[in-house]
Design a protein around this motif. Structure first.
Motif, PDB file in Angstrom:
ATOM      1  N   GLU A  27       0.830  -1.209   0.000  1.00  0.00           N
ATOM      2  CA  GLU A  27       0.000   0.000   0.000  1.00  0.00           C
ATOM      3  C   GLU A  27       0.864   1.258   0.000  1.00  0.00           C
ATOM      4  O   GLU A  27       0.544   2.245  -0.672  1.00  0.00           O
ATOM      5  N   LYS A  28       1.959   1.241   0.752  1.00  0.00           N
ATOM      6  CA  LYS A  28       2.860   2.398   0.794  1.00  0.00           C
ATOM      7  C   LYS A  28       3.479   2.640  -0.589  1.00  0.00           C
ATOM      8  O   LYS A  28       3.510   3.775  -1.080  1.00  0.00           O
ATOM      9  N   MET A  29       3.954   1.579  -1.230  1.00  0.00           N
ATOM     10  CA  MET A  29       4.554   1.715  -2.571  1.00  0.00           C
ATOM     11  C   MET A  29       3.512   2.177  -3.584  1.00  0.00           C
ATOM     12  O   MET A  29       3.788   3.019  -4.443  1.00  0.00           O
ATOM     13  N   ARG A  30       2.300   1.672  -3.471  1.00  0.00           N
ATOM     14  CA  ARG A  30       1.226   2.061  -4.387  1.00  0.00           C
ATOM     15  C   ARG A  30       0.895   3.540  -4.225  1.00  0.00           C
ATOM     16  O   ARG A  30       0.745   4.269  -5.211  1.00  0.00           O
ATOM     17  N   HIS A  31       0.816   3.987  -2.990  1.00  0.00           N
ATOM     18  CA  HIS A  31       0.522   5.395  -2.724  1.00  0.00           C
ATOM     19  C   HIS A  31       1.622   6.297  -3.294  1.00  0.00           C
ATOM     20  O   HIS A  31       1.336   7.324  -3.929  1.00  0.00           O
ATOM     21  N   GLN A  32       2.884   5.912  -3.087  1.00  0.00           N
ATOM     22  CA  GLN A  32       4.002   6.711  -3.600  1.00  0.00           C
ATOM     23  C   GLN A  32       4.002   6.743  -5.130  1.00  0.00           C
ATOM     24  O   GLN A  32       4.269   7.782  -5.737  1.00  0.00           O
ATOM     25  N   SER A  33       3.691   5.621  -5.762  1.00  0.00           N
ATOM     26  CA  SER A  33       3.695   5.594  -7.227  1.00  0.00           C
ATOM     27  C   SER A  33       2.562   6.455  -7.795  1.00  0.00           C
ATOM     28  O   SER A  33       2.737   7.134  -8.806  1.00  0.00           O
ATOM     29  N   LEU A  34       1.399   6.451  -7.129  1.00  0.00           N
ATOM     30  CA  LEU A  34       0.290   7.304  -7.581  1.00  0.00           C
ATOM     31  C   LEU A  34       0.620   8.788  -7.405  1.00  0.00           C
ATOM     32  O   LEU A  34       0.294   9.605  -8.269  1.00  0.00           O
ATOM     33  N   GLU A  35       1.282   9.126  -6.299  1.00  0.00           N
ATOM     34  CA  GLU A  35       1.715  10.513  -6.102  1.00  0.00           C
ATOM     35  C   GLU A  35       2.679  10.929  -7.203  1.00  0.00           C
ATOM     36  O   GLU A  35       2.588  12.032  -7.744  1.00  0.00           O
ATOM     37  N   LEU A  36       3.617  10.056  -7.512  1.00  0.00           N
ATOM     38  CA  LEU A  36       4.587  10.357  -8.564  1.00  0.00           C
ATOM     39  C   LEU A  36       3.891  10.512  -9.916  1.00  0.00           C
ATOM     40  O   LEU A  36       4.181  11.440 -10.675  1.00  0.00           O
ATOM     41  N   TRP A  37       2.944   9.635 -10.220  1.00  0.00           N
ATOM     42  CA  TRP A  37       2.256   9.683 -11.512  1.00  0.00           C
ATOM     43  C   TRP A  37       1.463  10.978 -11.675  1.00  0.00           C
ATOM     44  O   TRP A  37       1.417  11.548 -12.752  1.00  0.00           O
ATOM     45  N   HIS A  38       0.868  11.450 -10.606  1.00  0.00           N
ATOM     46  CA  HIS A  38       0.047  12.657 -10.664  1.00  0.00           C
ATOM     47  C   HIS A  38       0.870  13.938 -10.493  1.00  0.00           C
ATOM     48  O   HIS A  38       0.299  15.031 -10.530  1.00  0.00           O
ATOM     49  N   ASN A  39       2.155  13.820 -10.347  1.00  0.00           N
ATOM     50  CA  ASN A  39       3.032  14.979 -10.242  1.00  0.00           C
ATOM     51  C   ASN A  39       2.979  15.758 -11.563  1.00  0.00           C
ATOM     52  O   ASN A  39       3.114  15.165 -12.639  1.00  0.00           O
ATOM     53  N   PRO A  40       2.779  17.085 -11.525  1.00  0.00           N
ATOM     54  CA  PRO A  40       2.684  17.873 -12.759  1.00  0.00           C
ATOM     55  C   PRO A  40       3.927  17.770 -13.660  1.00  0.00           C
ATOM     56  O   PRO A  40       3.800  17.744 -14.884  1.00  0.00           O
ATOM     57  N   THR A  41       5.103  17.683 -13.066  1.00  0.00           N
ATOM     58  CA  THR A  41       6.325  17.560 -13.863  1.00  0.00           C
ATOM     59  C   THR A  41       6.331  16.242 -14.636  1.00  0.00           C
ATOM     60  O   THR A  41       6.693  16.201 -15.817  1.00  0.00           O
ATOM     61  N   VAL A  42       5.923  15.179 -13.971  1.00  0.00           N
ATOM     62  CA  VAL A  42       5.875  13.872 -14.625  1.00  0.00           C
ATOM     63  C   VAL A  42       4.838  13.892 -15.739  1.00  0.00           C
ATOM     64  O   VAL A  42       5.092  13.398 -16.854  1.00  0.00           O
ATOM     65  N   GLN A  43       3.688  14.459 -15.487  1.00  0.00           N
ATOM     66  CA  GLN A  43       2.642  14.521 -16.503  1.00  0.00           C
ATOM     67  C   GLN A  43       3.079  15.355 -17.704  1.00  0.00           C
ATOM     68  O   GLN A  43       2.742  15.048 -18.849  1.00  0.00           O
ATOM     69  N   GLU A  44       3.866  16.403 -17.459  1.00  0.00           N
ATOM     70  CA  GLU A  44       4.393  17.209 -18.565  1.00  0.00           C
ATOM     71  C   GLU A  44       5.329  16.377 -19.446  1.00  0.00           C
ATOM     72  O   GLU A  44       5.246  16.414 -20.678  1.00  0.00           O
ATOM     73  N   LYS A  45       6.191  15.598 -18.816  1.00  0.00           N
ATOM     74  CA  LYS A  45       7.114  14.734 -19.574  1.00  0.00           C
ATOM     75  C   LYS A  45       6.350  13.637 -20.326  1.00  0.00           C
ATOM     76  O   LYS A  45       6.704  13.283 -21.452  1.00  0.00           O
ATOM     77  N   VAL A  46       5.307  13.115 -19.719  1.00  0.00           N
ATOM     78  CA  VAL A  46       4.481  12.104 -20.390  1.00  0.00           C
ATOM     79  C   VAL A  46       3.833  12.704 -21.630  1.00  0.00           C
ATOM     80  O   VAL A  46       3.809  12.080 -22.708  1.00  0.00           O
ATOM     81  N   SER A  47       3.336  13.927 -21.517  1.00  0.00           N
ATOM     82  CA  SER A  47       2.705  14.596 -22.659  1.00  0.00           C
ATOM     83  C   SER A  47       3.721  14.854 -23.771  1.00  0.00           C
ATOM     84  O   SER A  47       3.422  14.648 -24.952  1.00  0.00           O
ATOM     85  N   GLU A  48       4.928  15.280 -23.395  1.00  0.00           N
ATOM     86  CA  GLU A  48       5.977  15.507 -24.393  1.00  0.00           C
ATOM     87  C   GLU A  48       6.326  14.203 -25.107  1.00  0.00           C
ATOM     88  O   GLU A  48       6.487  14.182 -26.336  1.00  0.00           O
ATOM     89  N   ALA A  49       6.462  13.142 -24.357  1.00  0.00           N
ATOM     90  CA  ALA A  49       6.789  11.849 -24.960  1.00  0.00           C
ATOM     91  C   ALA A  49       5.672  11.382 -25.890  1.00  0.00           C
ATOM     92  O   ALA A  49       5.934  10.850 -26.976  1.00  0.00           O
ATOM     93  N   THR A  50       4.430  11.590 -25.494  1.00  0.00           N
ATOM     94  CA  THR A  50       3.293  11.203 -26.330  1.00  0.00           C
ATOM     95  C   THR A  50       3.300  11.970 -27.640  1.00  0.00           C
ATOM     96  O   THR A  50       3.086  11.387 -28.717  1.00  0.00           O
ATOM     97  N   GLU A  51       3.557  13.258 -27.576  1.00  0.00           N
ATOM     98  CA  GLU A  51       3.615  14.076 -28.792  1.00  0.00           C
ATOM     99  C   GLU A  51       4.758  13.640 -29.704  1.00  0.00           C
ATOM    100  O   GLU A  51       4.603  13.575 -30.924  1.00  0.00           O
ATOM    101  N   THR A  52       5.898  13.335 -29.124  1.00  0.00           N
ATOM    102  CA  THR A  52       7.042  12.874 -29.921  1.00  0.00           C
ATOM    103  C   THR A  52       6.705  11.575 -30.645  1.00  0.00           C
ATOM    104  O   THR A  52       7.008  11.411 -31.827  1.00  0.00           O
ATOM    105  N   VAL A  53       6.075  10.664 -29.942  1.00  0.00           N
ATOM    106  CA  VAL A  53       5.695   9.387 -30.558  1.00  0.00           C
ATOM    107  C   VAL A  53       4.697   9.620 -31.686  1.00  0.00           C
ATOM    108  O   VAL A  53       4.814   9.034 -32.765  1.00  0.00           O
ATOM    109  N   LYS A  54       3.730  10.499 -31.481  1.00  0.00           N
ATOM    110  CA  LYS A  54       2.742  10.790 -32.522  1.00  0.00           C
ATOM    111  C   LYS A  54       3.397  11.425 -33.743  1.00  0.00           C
ATOM    112  O   LYS A  54       3.010  11.151 -34.879  1.00  0.00           O
ATOM    113  N   ASP A  55       4.395  12.286 -33.526  1.00  0.00           N
ATOM    114  CA  ASP A  55       5.090  12.937 -34.642  1.00  0.00           C
ATOM    115  C   ASP A  55       5.948  11.960 -35.427  1.00  0.00           C
ATOM    116  O   ASP A  55       6.051  12.040 -36.647  1.00  0.00           O
TER     117      ASP A  55
END
Length: 119
Positions: A27-55
């Motif tokens: 549960e502790k690891m799951r909570h930490q991973s969800l916090e990391l996933w919802h981090n705005p910096t991480v989401q920005e990098k995910v969006s950049e990677a998605t755009e690169t793949v689409k291009d």
């Protein structure tokens, strides 16, 4: 028999205690991973990677298509037996053109058979 009962009791206690602490750790690891996933910096990098793949997807698709054609063409040049042809088609090696039908020779069922006399 006493050793078996002690071992079983120890295994049961270990299982119960391990399950509780294991679940807490999970549960502790799951909570930490969800916090990391919802981090705005991480989401920005995910969006950049998605755009690169689409291009890049059309370029990759084109390159893979070319490689597949080459592999298919290369596979068509080899003979069915796997023997090297050294760039010569089987028709050329046989001395005929690809449009010439292959020569078929038939033999009668008794032709070429030898009879054996009984001893």
């Amino acid at each position: 028999m006493q050793k078996v009962l002690i071992f079983a009791a120890g295994a049961a206690a270990g299982f119960v205690l391990g399950t509780r602490s294991g679940r807490q750790t999970y549960e502790k690891m799951r909570h930490q991973s969800l916090e990391l996933w919802h981090n705005p910096t991480v989401q920005e990098k995910v969006s950049e990677a998605t755009e690169t793949v689409k291009d890049k997807a059309p370029q990759v698709q084109h390159k893979v298509g070319e490689l597949a054609k080459k592999a298919t063409h290369r596979g068509a040049d080899t003979s069915a037996t796997g023997a090297p042809t050294n760039g010569v088609s089987l028709e050329d090696a046989a001395g005929r053109t690809p449009t010439d039908p292959p020569t078929v020779t038939s033999t009668s069922p008794t032709e070429g058979k030898h009879t054996q006399s009984p001893n």
